[in-house]
Design an enzyme around this catalytic site. Structure first.
Site, PDB file in Angstrom:
ATOM      1  N   MET A  29      72.114  17.605  31.160  1.00 53.12           N
ATOM      2  CA  MET A  29      71.549  18.066  32.432  1.00 53.12           C
ATOM      3  C   MET A  29      72.051  17.298  33.652  1.00 53.12           C
ATOM      4  O   MET A  29      72.091  17.825  34.752  1.00 53.12           O
ATOM      5  CB  MET A  29      70.019  17.985  32.381  1.00 53.12           C
ATOM      6  CG  MET A  29      69.397  18.969  31.435  1.00 53.12           C
ATOM      7  SD  MET A  29      69.949  20.653  31.694  1.00 53.12           S
ATOM      8  CE  MET A  29      70.796  20.936  30.162  1.00 53.12           C
ATOM      9  N   LYS A  66      59.618  14.599  17.628  1.00 57.78           N
ATOM     10  CA  LYS A  66      59.251  16.012  17.835  1.00 57.78           C
ATOM     11  C   LYS A  66      59.508  16.823  16.563  1.00 57.78           C
ATOM     12  O   LYS A  66      58.692  17.622  16.150  1.00 57.78           O
ATOM     13  CB  LYS A  66      60.065  16.615  18.983  1.00 57.78           C
ATOM     14  CG  LYS A  66      59.733  16.078  20.344  1.00 57.78           C
ATOM     15  CD  LYS A  66      60.494  16.814  21.435  1.00 57.78           C
ATOM     16  CE  LYS A  66      61.998  16.651  21.341  1.00 57.78           C
ATOM     17  NZ  LYS A  66      62.481  15.272  21.460  1.00 57.78           N
ATOM     18  N   CYS A  94      69.907  25.471  32.956  1.00 57.39           N
ATOM     19  CA  CYS A  94      70.071  24.439  31.928  1.00 57.39           C
ATOM     20  C   CYS A  94      71.540  24.121  31.657  1.00 57.39           C
ATOM     21  O   CYS A  94      71.919  22.962  31.646  1.00 57.39           O
ATOM     22  CB  CYS A  94      69.377  24.952  30.673  1.00 57.39           C
ATOM     23  SG  CYS A  94      69.483  23.917  29.242  1.00 57.39           S
ATOM     24  N   MET A  95      72.379  25.126  31.436  1.00 57.65           N
ATOM     25  CA  MET A  95      73.771  24.812  31.098  1.00 57.65           C
ATOM     26  C   MET A  95      74.779  25.797  31.683  1.00 57.65           C
ATOM     27  O   MET A  95      75.910  25.848  31.236  1.00 57.65           O
ATOM     28  CB  MET A  95      73.970  24.654  29.592  1.00 57.65           C
ATOM     29  CG  MET A  95      73.180  25.590  28.745  1.00 57.65           C
ATOM     30  SD  MET A  95      74.003  27.030  28.095  1.00 57.65           S
ATOM     31  CE  MET A  95      74.001  28.239  29.274  1.00 57.65           C
ATOM     32  N   GLY A 122      70.309  21.803  25.782  1.00 54.27           N
ATOM     33  CA  GLY A 122      68.916  21.406  25.670  1.00 54.27           C
ATOM     34  C   GLY A 122      68.046  22.364  24.889  1.00 54.27           C
ATOM     35  O   GLY A 122      66.900  22.052  24.587  1.00 54.27           O
ATOM     36  N   GLN A 123      68.572  23.545  24.573  1.00 58.15           N
ATOM     37  CA  GLN A 123      67.755  24.528  23.871  1.00 58.15           C
ATOM     38  C   GLN A 123      68.447  24.943  22.568  1.00 58.15           C
ATOM     39  O   GLN A 123      69.672  24.914  22.479  1.00 58.15           O
ATOM     40  CB  GLN A 123      67.527  25.755  24.756  1.00 58.15           C
ATOM     41  CG  GLN A 123      66.759  25.412  26.022  1.00 58.15           C
ATOM     42  CD  GLN A 123      66.346  26.656  26.793  1.00 58.15           C
ATOM     43  OE1 GLN A 123      65.335  27.260  26.482  1.00 58.15           O
ATOM     44  NE2 GLN A 123      67.122  27.026  27.784  1.00 58.15           N
TER      45      GLN A 123
END
Lengths: 803, 270
Positions: free
Chosen positions: A348, A89, A173-174, A385-386
């Protein structure tokens, strides 16, 4: 061919230079001789640093720009996080800017169709709608907001509109990691850092597949094997993944039983008297649930703790978890071994969990209890994740209950501090927490006369139309509610823009200045490198422009105590720059201005972020960053650890200086195993787990437009166990029908795919908007973090065309 | 190596050019010794024989199946059926043995003369490369089906590189990394081959692979025109086992490339 001729031929080659030289000499000196070489660069390409746009790892890339376009990307060898390596990515991140269908024009929905509208018209429409009912307005952002973007939105809402309905997708998400850290250490965010990956002896993956989700970190671990410094990998998982492929021990457990497994490790440490008595005595208190349970619980004695654990012997946990007594004992023995250095990684799998706070507490607990804490290579490390889930959401506090710098709206003192730092009149900030994500969208999708108290949502930098759980209830129901108004700032058409009433084209990644903060407390900055397409503009500008329009419309909250605009920005000569006008937005560095306003907020909880100008010259710095006597800025690798963390008092060794119990001690929690809200039964027979794949990020809006990524992962699939598939007569590529109590989709099956779920389990990635798997998922959520569980619900599955 | 050394004041040519070769060489420009002349003749004769032999043997393996004499064919064991597999004694067949001899010679014969590739052939080779790369320096996508689970199968061919007939698996140009699919995009899995479209594609236009590197002066070794980050092992693309002959070095026996060819920094930001 005679000898003479042979020699002539042979001599041709090597003598050619002599001839060339002679010819050149005859034509005059310097005429034919080439110029001195210029530096060996690719012509026309300029390079600059930026953090990658995708996950929370926070790799740095070198971005090559030529003729106003990004043309190349390289792993940044100077970056400590990725040391020159990227994932597929990251290598193709440049492609996300140039999708054929980039949004380039503000659009408003009229008679069901989106029609062009001017920027002035769009900004005015938002502001007038807010003015009608400021308390019914909500801002939905994300962990992809840059720090200045999140800070501006936060200030507009809490400091301007006195409205706390601001929440990010990071709630999905977190959020459980946050509540886990808070209730364990009294303050949020990981204390350890990625350096531990090179220093540990054992890595335990708790429902985590870093080979696909955090591949650069996984490579840092796995590279150790080829470099002759092996690491033992224990994979606690609910399906056999690419990470399992590299693991020494693969332990496939029954969903939700991670709670029991963690308690079983603690039970063994206590029963075998193998816990670290010295560490526990000096640094820990014990904590248990109140009735009914709360985030903070109550103090319990060691005896109470020991008693609570007695039901979690390996023999009793084996049937709940599906692990063998041998596997559970192995885990207990690893933690009991004080010579090992152990890193736990999770993301996650533990956070998207109806008991997310509890399992976070328990993993911290086994590390604290065993003393595997606070040494290089020895400690729990939560992943995100972000790219700015930590930097923007957790630190700026763009959550419904939070204020910048680890403060909360419920705390009067915290409100006063923020009002002071923001120069606002006393009482400006509301003390009532706003709606968290699930509630925000539930209220938005509920008719106004039935208690739907959110009338307007502005979404920035995320795609809730694809990523919310239980989409029929929490998003698609908006379709029939005429008085609800959805504003979406986006870069591409998405499932969210499909229902939007106003769509604003946004600048993306290196089309704007930005600052992210990764999972190891590292704050990272980049500069704008190319112009956004068409009329696309920065999200931060959009927020400030709306704020200024509100000021013009007479909203009193848009002024500070001295009557100045809350986003007042001065140039070097002290004159106000009208940054709400796009043509002036880049006359000053608004990012720097907002970040420097934000920086003092971070001091309270000792999360001192580095000055902007330091970020410019570094590949990120890990807070707390403090100035040394010699005028240098020093980052912190291990928080709460003497020698590494400048705020630990001399001689303390380890000091949890934000301890809930005010005695510098962390809390070792007991939280019981609680069954999941929904389990497979006779009708809905399988577990459904959702997640990501390596090639696509989040809802796939960006990555699915990149040729190389789409080629490798062209569509979502149902990953089936081969025996389950055989029993249904399903083979690769056959369409299957998945159905839960909330929705139904058709999807191709992949039987020999990249992972192998155990019998009775099916996995579906959520990146593909054509297969909206979140119409099936559960909106049941953790009681404290309000984070939903995307990892387990009951599904029935059949081959298409079969009953 | 050869007695046809240029005199001291004359620089050594990097490689002969077609233009220069057409010029006659005056004999007095060349210093020589009798013994060295004989050695040169022997070496070049051998080289030419090797070259002719190389030309005589077609690279494609398929027709050779029929060309094997019948006496040899009888030694080739019949392929067992799937049913016979568990009991079958499996081993190399005659055909395979004869191939191995070829294999040993192909990349090993470093000193064999080779044709200087034309500019057009080099451009074609770069075009083929570009098809699998988003930009110069991007990790190439994978042109063949791979295991979706493990990199072990990738490494079995690409760790050191492999040539079978005209099929080449390039050795990895970077240090050993074992999560190959982390960076190299695979082709669509067969199970999902039916999936079409969905979203509109990106119009990303990647930086093209640069052409030849600049020389400080005529005859100087060219600098490396591309970034070498993650492409540290030059032989992967330019060595004797390179997948495209047009990109091969003219002097494959030399292995310390950066002794002479300066690396390009590609101007990365500090």
């Amino acid at each position: 061919m005679d000898r003479r001729e042979f020699l002539r031929l042979s001599a041709l080659a090597t003598a050619s230079a002599a001839i060339a030289r002679r010819v050149a000499a005859q034509e005059g000196p310097g005429k034919r001789l080439p110029q001195a070489p210029k530096p060996p660069e690719i012509p026309g390409v300029t390079w600059n640093k930026a953090p990658c746009r995708f996950c929370g790892t926070g790799c740095h890339v070198q971005v090559g720009v030529k003729d106003e376009r990004v043309v190349a990307v390289a792993g940044d060898a100077q970056a400590e996080v990725n040391k020159g390596l990227l994932c597929v990515k990251g290598y193709h991140v440049g492609g996300i800017l140039y999708g054929e269908d980039r949004l380039t024009q503000p659009m408003v929905r009229k008679n069901g169709e989106l029609e062009p509208i001017s920027w002035e018209g769009a900004i005015d429409l938002i502001a007038t709608n807010i003015m009608k009912a400021p308390e019914r307005f909500a801002f939905y952002g994300s962990g992809q907001w840059t720090i200045p973007e999140g800070f501006a939105a936060q200030k507009l809402m809490k400091g301007g509109l006195s409205n706390n309905h601001i929440d990010p997708n990071a709630r999905l998400c977190m959020a459980s990691a946050v509540t886990g850290f808070l209730s364990t250490y009294g303050v949020d965010e990981p204390a350890s850092c990625f350096d531990d990956l090179e220093a540990c002896d054992v890595t335990i993956l708790w429902g985590n597949n870093p080979a696909e989700m955090h591949p650069v970190l996984f490579s840092r671990l796995m590279d150790r094997r080829s470099l002759g410094n092996p690491v033992r990998l224990i994979d606690l998982t609910t399906r056999f993944t690419r990470s399992s492929e590299m693991a020494d021990e693969v332990m496939i457990f029954t969903p939700q039983s991670d709670l029991a497994i963690a308690n079983c490790i603690a039970q063994q440490l206590v029963a075998k008297d193998a816990y670290d008595k010295e560490f526990v005595r000096k640094h820990c208190n014990f904590r248990g649930d109140t009735s009914p349970p709360t985030l903070w619980g109550k103090e319990i004695s060691f005896e109470d703790y020991k008693k609570s654990l007695q039901d979690y012997t390996p023999e009793k946990v084996a049937p709940i978890s599906g692990l063998s007594v041998g596997q559970l004992t192995l885990l207990g023995d690893v933690f009991a071994d004080k010579t090992l250095r152990i890193v736990s990684l999770w993301c996650m799998g533990m956070n998207q969990h109806t008991q997310g706070t509890a399992i976070n507490n328990l993993v911290h607990a086994v590390h604290l209890l065993s003393g595997h804490w606070g040494k290089p290579g020895d400690g729990p490390q939560s992943l995100t994740g972000q790219p700015a889930a930590c930097g923007t959401v957790r630190e700026v506090g763009t959550l419904a209950h939070a204020l910048p710098g680890g403060r909360v709206v419920m705390n009067a003192g915290h409100r006063v501090e923020c009002e002071k730092l923001w120069n606002l009149p006393a009482g400006r900030i509301s003390k009532t927490p706003g709606h968290h994500t699930v509630k925000m969208f539930e209220k938005f999708c509920t008719p106004t006369d039935k208690g739907g108290d959110i009338g307007m949502i502005w979404v920035q930098v995320t795609n809730p139309g694809q990523t919310l759980p239980n989409l029929h209830k929490l998003f698609l129901a908006k379709k029939n509610l005429e008085d609800k108004f959805l504003v979406v700032s986006e870069v591409y058409p998405t499932k969210t823009t499909e229902l939007a009433d106003l769509v604003l084209p946004a600048a993306l990644w290196v089309e704007k200045n930005g600052i992210f903060g990764n999972s190891e407390r590292r704050t990272q900055q980049w500069f704008k490198m190319v112009e956004p397409p068409g009329q696309a503009r920065d999200d931060c500008w959009q927020t400030i422009a709306v704020a200024h329009r509100l000021l013009e419309l007479g909203h009193p909250g848009m002024k500070d105590k001295d009557g100045h605009f809350i986003f007042r920005t001065l140039d070097e000569a002290g004159r106000e720059v009208p940054i709400w006008k796009w043509e002036h937005y880049y006359s000053v560095n608004v990012d720097r201005r907002l970040y420097e306003e934000y920086r003092p907020f971070t001091h309270k909880k000792h999360k001192n972020v580095a000055p902007y100008d330091q970020l410019v010259t570094h590949r990120g710095l890990r807070w707390p960053v403090v100035e040394t006597k010699t005028g240098e800025w020093r980052e912190t690798r291990w928080r709460f650890v003497e020698g590494a963390d400048p705020f630990v008092e001399k001689g303390k060794g380890i000091q949890f200086y934000h301890s809930r119990t005010k005695d510098d001690k962390a809390l070792i929690w007991f939280r019981p195993y609680v069954p999941p809200p929904e389990s497979p039964d006779d009708e809905f027979t399988h577990w459904l787990c959702t997640g990501r794949v390596l090639e696509h990020w989040h809802s796939g809006t960006l990555t699915r437009r990149v040729t190389q990524l789409r080629r490798a992962a062209p569509a979502a699939y149902a990953e089936l166990n081969p025996e389950d598939a055989a029993a249904m007569g399903v083979s690769n590529g056959d369409l299957v029908v998945l159905e839960t109590r909330r929705g139904r989709i058709e999807i191709p099956a992949w039987v020999d795919g990249r992972a192998r779920p155990p019998r009775g389990t099916v996995f579906v990635p959520f990146f593909d908007e054509r297969v909206p798997i979140n119409e099936l998922t559960l909106d049941a959520h953790d009681p404290y973090s309000k984070q939903p569980d995307y990892k387990k619900c009951a599904v029935k599955i059949r081959k298409k065309g079969h009953a | 190596m050869s007695p046809e050394k240029p005199t001291a004041e004359e620089p050594t040519a990097e490689e002969p050019t077609a233009e220069a070769s057409a010029e006659p060489v005056p004999e007095e420009d060349v210093t020589r010794g009798e013994g060295a002349q004989i050695a040169a003749v022997v070496a070049l004769t051998l080289a030419l024989i090797g070259f002719a032999t190389g030309l005589a043997q077609p690279k494609l393996a398929a027709p050779r199946l029929r060309a094997v004499p019948s006496a040899v064919v009888t030694e080739v064991p019949q392929a067992p059926t799937y049913g016979q597999l568990p009991e079958a004694s499996l081993g190399p067949n005659a055909e395979w043995r004869s191939h191995l001899q070829d294999l040993a010679r192909t990349p090993g014969d470093l000193l064999a003369p080779r044709e200087v590739p034309s500019e057009a052939a080099k451009l074609r080779a770069l075009e083929v490369r570009a098809k699998r790369r988003a930009y110069s320096g991007a990790p190439p996508t994978i042109p063949h089906q791979v295991s979706a689970r493990s990199a072990a199968s990738c490494l079995s061919c690409h760790e050191t590189g492999l040539r079978i007939g005209d099929r080449v698996a390039s050795p990895m140009p970077h240090r050993l990394l074992v999560n190959c699919l982390q960076c190299h995009g695979a082709p669509p899995p067969r199970a999902l081959a039916a999936a079409k479209g969905g979203v509109k594609p990106s119009h990303f236009r990647g930086q093209a692979e640069p052409l030849r590197g600049k020389r400080a002066s005529l005859g100087a070794p060219p600098v490396i025109p591309h970034a070498t980050h993650m492409r540290e092992r030059c032989v992967s693309c330019h060595g004797p086992g390179a997948s495209s002959p047009a990109l091969q070095s003219s002097h494959p026996w030399r292995v310390n490339c950066r002794q002479c060819h300066a690396a390009s920094a590609a101007g990365f930001a500090k």
